[in-house]
Design a protein around this motif. Structure first.
Motif, PDB file in Angstrom:
ATOM      1  N   THR A 318      42.070  44.868  34.981  1.00 62.28           N
ATOM      2  CA  THR A 318      42.705  44.509  33.710  1.00 62.28           C
ATOM      3  C   THR A 318      44.202  44.314  33.911  1.00 62.28           C
ATOM      4  O   THR A 318      44.808  43.421  33.312  1.00 62.28           O
ATOM      5  CB  THR A 318      42.438  45.603  32.650  1.00 62.28           C
ATOM      6  OG1 THR A 318      41.108  46.065  32.819  1.00 62.28           O
ATOM      7  CG2 THR A 318      42.625  45.080  31.259  1.00 62.28           C
ATOM      8  N   TRP A 421      33.905  42.467  30.506  1.00 57.37           N
ATOM      9  CA  TRP A 421      34.055  41.844  31.825  1.00 57.37           C
ATOM     10  C   TRP A 421      34.172  42.942  32.870  1.00 57.37           C
ATOM     11  O   TRP A 421      34.024  44.116  32.536  1.00 57.37           O
ATOM     12  CB  TRP A 421      35.222  40.868  31.860  1.00 57.37           C
ATOM     13  CG  TRP A 421      36.578  41.407  31.418  1.00 57.37           C
ATOM     14  CD1 TRP A 421      36.900  41.918  30.192  1.00 57.37           C
ATOM     15  CD2 TRP A 421      37.774  41.482  32.194  1.00 57.37           C
ATOM     16  NE1 TRP A 421      38.222  42.289  30.170  1.00 57.37           N
ATOM     17  CE2 TRP A 421      38.791  42.037  31.376  1.00 57.37           C
ATOM     18  CE3 TRP A 421      38.097  41.112  33.504  1.00 57.37           C
ATOM     19  CZ2 TRP A 421      40.095  42.248  31.837  1.00 57.37           C
ATOM     20  CZ3 TRP A 421      39.406  41.310  33.941  1.00 57.37           C
ATOM     21  CH2 TRP A 421      40.385  41.871  33.117  1.00 57.37           C
ATOM     22  N   THR A 423      35.617  44.005  37.256  1.00 59.56           N
ATOM     23  CA  THR A 423      36.400  43.665  38.452  1.00 59.56           C
ATOM     24  C   THR A 423      35.785  42.426  39.122  1.00 59.56           C
ATOM     25  O   THR A 423      36.503  41.519  39.550  1.00 59.56           O
ATOM     26  CB  THR A 423      36.375  44.846  39.447  1.00 59.56           C
ATOM     27  OG1 THR A 423      36.781  46.021  38.750  1.00 59.56           O
ATOM     28  CG2 THR A 423      37.291  44.609  40.620  1.00 59.56           C
TER      29      THR A 423
HETATM   30  O1  PRX Z   1      30.140  49.048  32.161  1.00 59.26           O
HETATM   31  C1  PRX Z   1      30.970  47.960  31.821  1.00 59.26           C
HETATM   32  C2  PRX Z   1      32.311  48.468  31.356  1.00 59.26           C
HETATM   33  O2  PRX Z   1      33.143  48.481  32.487  1.00 59.26           O
HETATM   34  C3  PRX Z   1      32.440  47.991  33.634  1.00 59.26           C
HETATM   35  C4  PRX Z   1      33.377  47.235  34.519  1.00 59.26           C
HETATM   36  O3  PRX Z   1      34.343  48.104  35.017  1.00 59.26           O
HETATM   37  P1  PRX Z   1      35.609  47.554  35.795  1.00 59.26           P
HETATM   38  O4  PRX Z   1      35.160  46.654  36.895  1.00 59.26           O
HETATM   39  O5  PRX Z   1      36.423  48.725  36.180  1.00 59.26           O
HETATM   40  O6  PRX Z   1      36.376  46.667  34.768  1.00 59.26           O
HETATM   41  C5  PRX Z   1      36.791  47.213  33.564  1.00 59.26           C
HETATM   42  C6  PRX Z   1      37.727  46.287  32.828  1.00 59.26           C
HETATM   43  C7  PRX Z   1      37.398  44.846  32.856  1.00 59.26           C
HETATM   44  C8  PRX Z   1      31.334  47.161  33.051  1.00 59.26           C
HETATM   45  O7  PRX Z   1      30.273  46.998  33.954  1.00 59.26           O
HETATM   46  N1  PRX Z   1      32.881  47.582  30.333  1.00 59.26           N
HETATM   47  C9  PRX Z   1      33.866  46.675  30.483  1.00 59.26           C
HETATM   48  N2  PRX Z   1      34.170  46.104  29.300  1.00 59.26           N
HETATM   49  C10 PRX Z   1      33.348  46.652  28.376  1.00 59.26           C
HETATM   50  C11 PRX Z   1      32.515  47.584  29.037  1.00 59.26           C
HETATM   51  N3  PRX Z   1      31.565  48.280  28.372  1.00 59.26           N
HETATM   52  C12 PRX Z   1      31.440  48.054  27.052  1.00 59.26           C
HETATM   53  N4  PRX Z   1      32.202  47.200  26.361  1.00 59.26           N
HETATM   54  C13 PRX Z   1      33.176  46.478  26.963  1.00 59.26           C
HETATM   55  N5  PRX Z   1      33.935  45.648  26.264  1.00 59.26           N
END
Ligand code: PRX
Length: 647
Positions: A318, A421, A423
């Motif tokens: 992010t 979304w 990583t």
């Molecule tokens: O489980 C989902 C959750 O965060 C995961 C991705 O984590 P990361 O790669 O660290 O990225 C986080 C920021 C983009 C996903 O597989 N996640 C992300 N966005 C959401 C979410 N769960 C629910 N609602 C969301 N909006």
């Protein structure tokens, strides 16, 4: 907007929130245009993304939009040449954006710095020159281990400018985790700070880098550049360590951007996978820039007067897409804050919003839940009327938190954009636009050009109302370009680990989340389907945590499960079998918690530790975490059976 109704009715997903008419009139993408984009993308997805690419500047355009001849390994815009930093900076200084604010930084003590696009361009060029002078070459990796400081943003952009992939490590990670990450990417140089302010205290950072590099334990590193933030006594190793100010002083504010192949690596980022050690995901200059630019400008409806504040740390995806690259590609003003959200008291975030006139506030449900606890009197202390859009990311928000955020921060007028979304996806995938209908707790629908499905364990679409696995069924431009498994670098494990995500359902990317679609086609994300925990929006693999536990001499075996937590969403609970002769005690629990902190850093919060004589296992010896979880939560383990392998 329609604000009546009770929490209960919202929890039953009955309510729909509509944007104010004025907002629809002023939106960059109105409902008819959104429908037209959707139709175009469904009919001609590559044409849709090609038009998005045409909005950016390229040194040379692509031979074709997508090469998927080696699927699932895709190459977007093969043959094209570009540099994302040219699009983040150089492009804007040719326009009226030249003297517009690009970056606002607020330090925890209340100090502040601002950079126009032109000033940021000059600073980035200076540091790019410094990196070149220090011998960093195109393709060599730089680790950035820093708190949120302008120099962290400058360092990211300077690396990208010279074609050196950067890899950010969150400043909360321990020396051990940092060392591992430095070695994983074979970094030539580390950028850090002497220290920073957090919760009224100075946290020293440079000693952590020294410890990570002690005795040549990461001998790939030639130099360390240190930003003088906290002005604390700092040991500097002659010939290795340099002050940031000294290395940039000698440089000119012009340093040409490297002409990169669209698929050359822009950055590497560690993230937890479902199995084993963290994996390292790479993103490239070309496709990433196209996907992030298109989705961020659409979702956040960027206007020339916006002040965009995404509260994420730079060390997560992010921070890359929604703090640095996305906002700068879009030519907006991005804001970063150094310190603790509650320092000196629970109105700090709202104080910053009013001080700078923030218009878009994008954060994580964890932070909202934390601030909710203090009550609405804190936001009420400030004028939040500049806010026009709210966003969340990272974990399911749930209707109650959604509503609080919407009413108390957004006055019931600002659309709340829940963006899904990862990583791996690089860009927003499922999200409303400001003109969309909203249901509290739903991420709504995939963005144009993104195709998803919810499937059962055989890969067949499930009907509305039924939970299943979220898959992405078509390549997207900001998709990761590679993954490698640092623990098995030699044997082509990178390809395997990348392909892992596409293996279960050929041609489909398995996101690792459980989701549900309702009768209106709205998507609801329920959480992870695999052995990944989501603690305060941070991904942690159970395997990583268990390995770290096993590194303690008292521990014979460890199993980790996620348990619900009011603030963090989820927390880790550990079941431990002790070595023979070790007696369980409260002191040992404390010691184990400290051990975890040291191994992995403060991200690894262990909420509970329970000692056991044995752990439930399959016949093949795999720990059955779902049984532990069922015991803990009182759910039936059968309900979770689709989430695990059959054995
Ligand atoms: O489980 C989902 C959750 O965060 C995961 C991705 O984590 P990361 O790669 O660290 O990225 C986080 C920021 C983009 C996903 O597989 N996640 C992300 N966005 C959401 C979410 N769960 C629910 N609602 C969301 N909006």
């Amino acid at each position: 907007m329609d604000n009546s109704g009770t929490l209960d009715s919202l929890a039953q997903e009955l309510r729909v929130f509509r944007p104010l008419p004025q907002l629809v009139i002023e939106a960059n993408v109105n409902p008819q245009e959104l429908e037209a984009f959707r139709r175009q993308a469904a009919h001609d997805p590559l044409g849709y993304w090609e038009e998005a690419a045409d909005e950016l500047d390229w040194y040379k355009k692509w031979d074709r939009v997508l090469d998927d001849s080696d699927a699932p390994f895709c190459r977007w815009f093969p043959g094209a040449r570009c540099n994302i930093v040219y699009n983040c900076l150089d492009r804007h200084i040719e326009t009226a954006n030249k003297n517009k604010l690009a970056l606002i930084w607020e330090g925890e003590p209340g100090d502040s710095r601002k950079y126009t696009y032109y000033e940021l361009y000059r600073e980035v060029n200076r540091f790019a020159g410094a990196l070149r002078t220090l011998g960093v070459k195109k393709g060599e990796c730089v680790i950035i281990y820093m708190p949120p400081l302008p120099e962290a943003v400058i360092a990211m952009l300077a690396c990208a400018r010279i074609g050196a992939p950067h890899s950010l490590v969150f400043a909360g990670f321990s020396a051990r985790a940092l060392r591992q990450r430095i070695k994983d990417v074979e970094a030539k140089l580390v950028v850090t700070a002497d220290g920073f302010y957090r919760n009224g205290q100075i946290i020293k950072l440079k000693p952590v880098v020294d410890e990570a590099l002690v005795g040549g334990s990461a001998d790939c590193v030639d130099s360390v550049v240190v930003v003088h933030r906290a002005k604390v006594d700092t040991d500097m190793q002659e010939g290795r360590d340099y002050w940031y100010d000294d290395v940039v002083r000698r440089e000119r504010p012009e340093s040409p951007a490297e002409v990169m192949d669209a698929n050359d690596t822009l950055f590497l980022l560690h993230t937890s996978g479902a199995t084993g050690a963290p994996k390292v995901v790479s993103h490239c200059h070309g496709g990433y820039m196209v996907g992030v630019h298109r989705t961020l400008t659409h979702v956040f409806d960027i206007k020339p007067t916006d002040i965009f504040w995404c509260t994420a740390d730079l060390g997560w995806i992010t921070g890359h897409s929604a703090v640095v690259y996305g906002p700068l590609l879009a030519g907006t003003t991005t804001l970063i804050y150094e310190g603790h959200p509650n320092y000196p008291q629970a109105d700090r975030m709202w104080h910053i919003v009013s001080k700078y006139g923030v218009t878009i506030f994008y954060t994580a449900p964890t932070l909202i839940r934390m601030l909710m606890r203090f009550g609405p009197q804190y936001p009420r202390m400030h004028d939040l009327s500049t806010l026009r859009l709210l966003g969340t990311v990272g974990e399911p928000i749930g209707p109650e938190t959604w509503l609080w955020f919407y009413r108390h921060i957004g006055r019931g007028e600002c659309p709340l954009l829940d963006t899904w979304w990862q990583t791996e996806t690089g860009m927003f995938m499922i999200s409303p636009l400001p003109i969309s209908l909203l249901k509290p707790g739903s991420v709504t629908k995939p963005l144009p050009g993104v195709e998803v499905d919810v499937v059962d364990r055989e890969g067949a679409s499930v009907p509305p109302g039924k939970g299943g696995l979220l898959v992405i069924t078509r390549p997207w431009p900001a998709m990761m370009t590679g993954v490698f498994d640092p623990s098995a670098k030699a044997g082509g494990a990178g390809r395997e680990r990348f392909a892992e995500s596409f293996a279960r359902f050929p041609g489909k990317y398995l996101a690792g989340d459980v989701a549900k679609r309702d009768e209106d086609g709205f998507l609801w994300i329920e959480g992870r389907a695999d052995d990944v925990l989501n603690i305060a929006g941070h991904r942690l693999g159970t395997a990583e945590l268990e390995n770290a536990f096993r590194a303690h001499p008292a521990v014979a075996e460890a199993a980790i499960i996620g348990v619900p937590d009011k603030i963090k969403g989820e927390a880790a609970k550990a079941f431990i079998i002790l070595n023979q002769g070790v007696a369980p005690s409260d002191e040992l629990i404390l010691e184990l918690q400290n051990h975890m902190r040291k191994e992995l850093g403060p991200v690894a919060v262990i909420k509970g530790v329970e000692f056991r004589d044995s752990l439930p296992r399959t016949r093949s010896g795999k720990i059955l975490r779902r049984v532990l979880k069922a015991q803990e939560t009182g759910e039936s383990p059968g309900d979770l059976s689709m989430l695990e392998d059959a054995d």
